[in-house]
Design a protein around this motif. Structure first.
Motif, PDB file in Angstrom:
ATOM      1  N   SER A 161       0.874  -1.170   0.000  1.00 40.00           N
ATOM      2  CA  SER A 161       0.000   0.000   0.000  1.00 40.00           C
ATOM      3  C   SER A 161       0.906   1.213   0.000  1.00 40.00           C
ATOM      4  O   SER A 161       2.121   1.097   0.158  1.00 40.00           O
ATOM      5  N   THR A 175     -11.916   2.685  -1.000  1.00 44.17           N
ATOM      6  CA  THR A 175     -10.883   2.084  -0.166  1.00 44.17           C
ATOM      7  C   THR A 175     -10.970   0.569  -0.312  1.00 44.17           C
ATOM      8  O   THR A 175     -11.936   0.045  -0.857  1.00 44.17           O
ATOM      9  N   THR A 235      -6.103  -2.927  -4.914  1.00 50.52           N
ATOM     10  CA  THR A 235      -6.022  -1.614  -5.558  1.00 50.52           C
ATOM     11  C   THR A 235      -6.294  -1.683  -7.050  1.00 50.52           C
ATOM     12  O   THR A 235      -7.097  -0.915  -7.592  1.00 50.52           O
ATOM     13  N   CYS A 250     -10.857  -2.444  -6.633  1.00 50.36           N
ATOM     14  CA  CYS A 250     -10.909  -1.009  -6.310  1.00 50.36           C
ATOM     15  C   CYS A 250     -10.850  -0.168  -7.589  1.00 50.36           C
ATOM     16  O   CYS A 250     -11.654   0.750  -7.780  1.00 50.36           O
ATOM     17  N   THR A 259      -5.865   1.584   0.529  1.00 43.95           N
ATOM     18  CA  THR A 259      -5.995   0.564  -0.508  1.00 43.95           C
ATOM     19  C   THR A 259      -4.673  -0.196  -0.544  1.00 43.95           C
ATOM     20  O   THR A 259      -3.623   0.331  -0.184  1.00 43.95           O
ATOM     21  N   THR A 305      -2.512  -3.779  -2.626  1.00 43.70           N
ATOM     22  CA  THR A 305      -2.508  -4.879  -3.577  1.00 43.70           C
ATOM     23  C   THR A 305      -1.225  -5.680  -3.415  1.00 43.70           C
ATOM     24  O   THR A 305      -0.523  -5.551  -2.409  1.00 43.70           O
ATOM     25  N   HIS A 352       0.209  -1.183  -7.624  1.00 46.66           N
ATOM     26  CA  HIS A 352      -0.435  -0.127  -6.842  1.00 46.66           C
ATOM     27  C   HIS A 352      -0.184   1.243  -7.475  1.00 46.66           C
ATOM     28  O   HIS A 352      -1.108   2.036  -7.669  1.00 46.66           O
TER      29      HIS A 352
END
Length: 207
Positions: free
Chosen positions: A10, A142, A146, A150, A171, A173, A179
């Motif tokens: 993140s 959120t 990600t 998202c 978020t 990933t 990300h």
């Protein structure tokens, strides 16, 4: 779906100003917070963002912003669609522990939980109609991952006419490159970037 054994990433603690093209604050009277797929399947990916996620939920509640959660699950092969091909053997099956929402993510008993079976929180879920019925014009995104659910949900929200805010620190990933690629895409064409610090300043009561 990518399993909970993936590596984590993140943007918590990292600057994202280099990605910003436009800047704006959410309007608490028109916004809703979407918490995407914070489930046991993604526990290790989600773990680093839990403090930021809980802070984001608390900030939004204090500002009167409704909070909605999504839960990804498959009930039978009939709803696998392309995910059955893409993530064969790694799908989140309804009724299993992996499908459960994580504890301690700031969820209240009355919060709406939107169930979905693809990357989008909007496709066939009634989410758009629910948001319109609440008078929502903006969404703050959120959760995880990600670059999959998202990002897809944020893109769909934009296309459906919602103003989108995308959290950089709430978020996560599987790796940094994915990300950051999403943050670049969001900032370029779909969403305003925010984090807990910015939301706290934006949503603070005006004296």
């Amino acid at each position: 779906m990518a399993s909970s054994e993936s590596s984590l990433f993140s943007m918590a603690g990292d600057s994202y100003s280099k990605y910003e093209i436009r800047r704006r604050n959410p309007n608490p009277t028109a916004a809703a917070l979407l918490v995407i797929d914070m489930q046991r399947h993604f526990a290790s990916i989600a773990a680093p963002i839990l403090p930021a996620l809980r802070s984001t939920v608390a900030l939004c509640r204090a500002a009167g912003i409704p909070v909605l959660f999504t839960r990804h699950r498959h009930r039978s092969p009939a709803d696998y669609a392309m995910l059955g091909e893409w993530w064969s053997g790694d799908l989140i099956l309804d009724g299993t522990p992996a499908a459960e929402l994580l504890p301690d993510i700031g969820r209240d008993p009355g919060d709406r939980v939107v169930e979905k079976s693809t990357y989008s929180a909007f496709a066939g879920t009634g989410l758009e109609e629910a948001l319109r019925g609440m008078g929502v014009e903006e969404v703050i995104v959120t959760g995880v991952m990600t670059n999959l659910c998202c990002e897809t949900s944020a893109r769909e929200a934009f296309v459906r006419g919602f103003r989108v805010f995308f959290s950089t620190d709430a978020t996560a990933t599987s790796n940094k490159d994915l990300h950051e690629a999403t943050l670049k895409n969001m900032a370029y064409g779909f969403a305003y970037l925010v984090d807990c610090k910015r939301l706290e300043a934006a949503l603070a009561p005006k004296i």
